[in-house]
Motif scaffolding. Structure first.
Motif, PDB file in Angstrom:
ATOM      1  N   ILE A 121     -48.052  70.546   0.478  1.00 20.58           N
ATOM      2  CA  ILE A 121     -48.882  71.112   1.545  1.00 20.58           C
ATOM      3  C   ILE A 121     -49.022  70.084   2.660  1.00 20.58           C
ATOM      4  O   ILE A 121     -49.485  68.965   2.437  1.00 20.58           O
ATOM      5  CB  ILE A 121     -50.268  71.526   1.019  1.00 20.58           C
ATOM      6  N   ASP A 122     -48.623  70.445   3.855  1.00 22.69           N
ATOM      7  CA  ASP A 122     -48.678  69.560   5.023  1.00 22.69           C
ATOM      8  C   ASP A 122     -50.075  69.635   5.628  1.00 22.69           C
ATOM      9  O   ASP A 122     -50.517  70.695   6.064  1.00 22.69           O
ATOM     10  CB  ASP A 122     -47.637  70.003   6.043  1.00 22.69           C
ATOM     11  N   ILE A 123     -50.777  68.514   5.638  1.00 23.75           N
ATOM     12  CA  ILE A 123     -52.139  68.498   6.193  1.00 23.75           C
ATOM     13  C   ILE A 123     -52.159  67.942   7.619  1.00 23.75           C
ATOM     14  O   ILE A 123     -53.228  67.713   8.189  1.00 23.75           O
ATOM     15  CB  ILE A 123     -53.122  67.709   5.306  1.00 23.75           C
ATOM     16  N   GLY A 124     -50.979  67.699   8.183  1.00 27.35           N
ATOM     17  CA  GLY A 124     -50.912  67.184   9.543  1.00 27.35           C
ATOM     18  C   GLY A 124     -50.925  65.669   9.577  1.00 27.35           C
ATOM     19  O   GLY A 124     -50.706  65.005   8.566  1.00 27.35           O
ATOM     20  N   SER A 125     -51.204  65.120  10.741  1.00 30.32           N
ATOM     21  CA  SER A 125     -51.187  63.665  10.915  1.00 30.32           C
ATOM     22  C   SER A 125     -52.442  63.045  10.298  1.00 30.32           C
ATOM     23  O   SER A 125     -53.557  63.491  10.564  1.00 30.32           O
ATOM     24  CB  SER A 125     -51.118  63.314  12.400  1.00 30.32           C
ATOM     25  N   LEU A 126     -52.235  62.041   9.470  1.00 27.79           N
ATOM     26  CA  LEU A 126     -53.349  61.349   8.820  1.00 27.79           C
ATOM     27  C   LEU A 126     -53.498  59.956   9.404  1.00 27.79           C
ATOM     28  O   LEU A 126     -52.611  59.101   9.257  1.00 27.79           O
ATOM     29  CB  LEU A 126     -53.114  61.261   7.311  1.00 27.79           C
ATOM     30  N   GLU A 127     -54.610  59.729  10.096  1.00 28.07           N
ATOM     31  CA  GLU A 127     -54.914  58.395  10.620  1.00 28.07           C
ATOM     32  C   GLU A 127     -55.451  57.535   9.481  1.00 28.07           C
ATOM     33  O   GLU A 127     -56.370  57.952   8.763  1.00 28.07           O
ATOM     34  CB  GLU A 127     -55.959  58.498  11.742  1.00 28.07           C
ATOM     35  N   LEU A 128     -54.901  56.358   9.315  1.00 26.55           N
ATOM     36  CA  LEU A 128     -55.247  55.496   8.196  1.00 26.55           C
ATOM     37  C   LEU A 128     -56.285  54.449   8.581  1.00 26.55           C
ATOM     38  O   LEU A 128     -56.357  54.021   9.731  1.00 26.55           O
ATOM     39  CB  LEU A 128     -53.988  54.816   7.666  1.00 26.55           C
ATOM     40  N   GLU A 129     -57.045  54.041   7.601  1.00 27.64           N
ATOM     41  CA  GLU A 129     -58.118  53.077   7.849  1.00 27.64           C
ATOM     42  C   GLU A 129     -57.586  51.755   8.382  1.00 27.64           C
ATOM     43  O   GLU A 129     -58.247  51.080   9.178  1.00 27.64           O
ATOM     44  CB  GLU A 129     -58.909  52.841   6.549  1.00 27.64           C
ATOM     45  N   GLU A 130     -56.373  51.393   7.966  1.00 24.40           N
ATOM     46  CA  GLU A 130     -55.797  50.124   8.409  1.00 24.40           C
ATOM     47  C   GLU A 130     -55.171  50.209   9.798  1.00 24.40           C
ATOM     48  O   GLU A 130     -54.643  49.225  10.302  1.00 24.40           O
ATOM     49  CB  GLU A 130     -54.756  49.641   7.393  1.00 24.40           C
ATOM     50  N   GLY A 131     -55.211  51.395  10.414  1.00 23.03           N
ATOM     51  CA  GLY A 131     -54.784  51.506  11.802  1.00 23.03           C
ATOM     52  C   GLY A 131     -53.521  52.305  12.048  1.00 23.03           C
ATOM     53  O   GLY A 131     -53.318  52.824  13.146  1.00 23.03           O
ATOM     54  N   HIS A 179     -60.046  65.849   1.217  1.00 20.58           N
ATOM     55  CA  HIS A 179     -61.140  66.634   1.794  1.00 20.58           C
ATOM     56  C   HIS A 179     -60.599  67.611   2.832  1.00 20.58           C
ATOM     57  O   HIS A 179     -61.007  68.792   2.876  1.00 20.58           O
ATOM     58  CB  HIS A 179     -62.182  65.699   2.414  1.00 20.58           C
ATOM     59  N   ARG A 180     -59.672  67.138   3.656  1.00 18.18           N
ATOM     60  CA  ARG A 180     -59.060  68.019   4.647  1.00 18.18           C
ATOM     61  C   ARG A 180     -58.318  69.154   3.957  1.00 18.18           C
ATOM     62  O   ARG A 180     -58.403  70.320   4.357  1.00 18.18           O
ATOM     63  CB  ARG A 180     -58.109  67.237   5.554  1.00 18.18           C
ATOM     64  N   LEU A 181     -57.575  68.822   2.920  1.00 21.33           N
ATOM     65  CA  LEU A 181     -56.837  69.828   2.158  1.00 21.33           C
ATOM     66  C   LEU A 181     -57.785  70.891   1.586  1.00 21.33           C
ATOM     67  O   LEU A 181     -57.551  72.100   1.732  1.00 21.33           O
ATOM     68  CB  LEU A 181     -56.076  69.149   1.018  1.00 21.33           C
ATOM     69  N   LEU A 182     -58.846  70.445   0.942  1.00 20.67           N
ATOM     70  CA  LEU A 182     -59.739  71.383   0.253  1.00 20.67           C
ATOM     71  C   LEU A 182     -60.531  72.250   1.224  1.00 20.67           C
ATOM     72  O   LEU A 182     -60.764  73.435   0.959  1.00 20.67           O
ATOM     73  CB  LEU A 182     -60.696  70.619  -0.673  1.00 20.67           C
ATOM     74  N   THR A 183     -60.948  71.673   2.350  1.00 19.89           N
ATOM     75  CA  THR A 183     -61.744  72.448   3.300  1.00 19.89           C
ATOM     76  C   THR A 183     -60.879  73.349   4.170  1.00 19.89           C
ATOM     77  O   THR A 183     -61.198  74.529   4.355  1.00 19.89           O
ATOM     78  CB  THR A 183     -62.590  71.521   4.195  1.00 19.89           C
ATOM     79  N   GLU A 184     -59.759  72.827   4.670  1.00 14.62           N
ATOM     80  CA  GLU A 184     -58.946  73.590   5.616  1.00 14.62           C
ATOM     81  C   GLU A 184     -57.952  74.524   4.930  1.00 14.62           C
ATOM     82  O   GLU A 184     -57.717  75.634   5.406  1.00 14.62           O
ATOM     83  CB  GLU A 184     -58.209  72.635   6.561  1.00 14.62           C
ATOM     84  N   HIS A 185     -57.374  74.091   3.836  1.00 13.85           N
ATOM     85  CA  HIS A 185     -56.361  74.928   3.177  1.00 13.85           C
ATOM     86  C   HIS A 185     -56.983  75.886   2.169  1.00 13.85           C
ATOM     87  O   HIS A 185     -56.566  77.044   2.070  1.00 13.85           O
ATOM     88  CB  HIS A 185     -55.320  74.049   2.487  1.00 13.85           C
ATOM     89  N   PHE A 186     -57.968  75.395   1.407  1.00 11.27           N
ATOM     90  CA  PHE A 186     -58.573  76.221   0.363  1.00 11.27           C
ATOM     91  C   PHE A 186     -59.919  76.827   0.774  1.00 11.27           C
ATOM     92  O   PHE A 186     -60.442  77.686   0.072  1.00 11.27           O
ATOM     93  CB  PHE A 186     -58.763  75.405  -0.924  1.00 11.27           C
TER      94      PHE A 186
END
Length: 349
Positions: free
Chosen positions: A16-26, A120-127
């Motif tokens: 499942i593609d959740i789009g672009s994920l910005e990471l904590e390390e930048g 969290h993005r997966l569960l809220t947006e996809h499911f």
């Protein structure tokens, strides 16, 4: 991508593609894909969802084999059990299946918190979920369980971290460093630019031996428990069971997960204050270490459990130690089911 990380070996799972994920390390992962295995069906009000994150080297397949089934605590007839493979494990977006600048050693540094935000993005947006009846995971899955309960306290109704801590210890950091060096000091590793996992066989074997020494327990060795698992000698156990397990895995994937494991720490949510972080948890929580675990000791887990409101300390007894998580001890699995059944029967806060 090697054949090891295939549907045949680890499926069925859905990407499942959740789009672009910005990471904590930048950095960021464009088109971040999460490999998800689903057992059971969501009920009408979506209140029966259980999240199971994966551990180091593990995939959704071992979670299904060891913990999910009819009549078990994680029963697909009652719950919708969503197993999400962590980033870097070879099924979800990982060094081994990325392309271009993210491939292999170019893969960015990912933290436990990044996994949890992605989930969290997966569960809220996809499911379309607004809550989870339970989050349960072992080892690195426990790190994610704690991060879920601290980061999204109203979302998580119950939590069961098994054989893992909310903040990684200095001991575990050093151990993971030794695991990393076992691989990277193999000349064939070539700074991550090797052609195949098989070329790094020597490093992966050293890595497997380190896991053997610490992953089981001294009692496991003293009682020749390897014989109960079907191996006549310890060398056969190391070569066929332990080395065989890791031999097909992509070294860069293992290194990505090890870096993440080393830095697991829920207190990053509260400026380094662990008591404040764990004090945020609203979920009814069962802290479930394994009695003979030499990574995440009962004492370390108890010290954290005492900081969690509405929590209970429920240690699991097994001389198999940390690797009892793989389902090698049927009696321990019975304990897991008993605790989870009790936890799930407890009214949500």
């Amino acid at each position: 991508m090697t054949n090891y990380y295939s549907q045949e070996n680890h499926g069925p799972f859905e990407l499942i593609d959740i789009g672009s994920l910005e990471l904590e390390e930048g950095a960021s992962i464009p088109d971040c894909k999460l490999a998800v295995a689903i057992y059971g069906t969501l009920n009408a009000d979506k209140s029966n969802a259980i999240l199971v994150p994966t551990w180091y080297s593990g995939t959704s397949k071992i979670m299904e084999q060891a913990y999910i089934g009819e009549g078990r605590a994680l029963d697909p007839a009652k719950y919708c059990i969503i197993v999400v493979n962590q980033i870097g494990n070879g099924l979800s977006t990982s060094p081994s299946n990325s392309t271009g600048s993210l491939a292999g050693p170019g893969f960015p540094q990912v933290r436990i918190s990044d996994d949890v935000r992605a989930q969290h993005r997966l569960l809220t947006e996809h499911f379309g979920l607004e809550s989870l009846a339970l989050v349960v995971g072992g080892s690195m899955g426990a790190q994610q369980t704690y991060e879920w309960a601290v980061r999204y306290p109203d979302f998580v109704k119950r939590a069961a971290p098994m054989a893992g801590t909310a903040r990684n210890s200095a001991h575990d950091f050093l151990y993971a460093e030794a695991l990393i060096e076992a691989i990277t000091t193999d000349p064939a590793y070539q700074s991550g630019l090797y052609g195949s996992s098989h070329q790094v066989a020597a490093g992966l074997k050293r890595h497997a031996k380190l896991w053997t020494v610490m992953g089981w327990s001294t009692e496991f060795f003293r009682t020749s428990r390897h014989k109960a698992l079907g191996f006549d000698s310890m060398p056969a156990f190391v070569d066929n069971f332990m080395t065989g397990y890791f031999a097909e895995m992509d070294p860069n994937n293992l290194l990505s997960m090890a870096w993440k494991w080393q830095r697991g720490d829920v207190s990053r949510n509260t400026g380094g204050d662990l008591a404040a972080a764990l004090g945020r948890i609203k979920a009814k929580t069962y802290v479930m270490p394994i009695s003979h675990d030499m990574f995440f000791t009962c004492d370390d887990c108890l010290a954290e459990q005492e900081l969690i409101p509405n929590s209970e300390f429920r240690p699991l007894h097994s001389i198999d130690g940390h690797l009892g998580l793989f389902g090698t001890d049927a009696e321990m699995l019975k304990q897991v089911d008993a605790h989870l059944l009790e936890l799930l029967s407890t009214p949500a806060p």
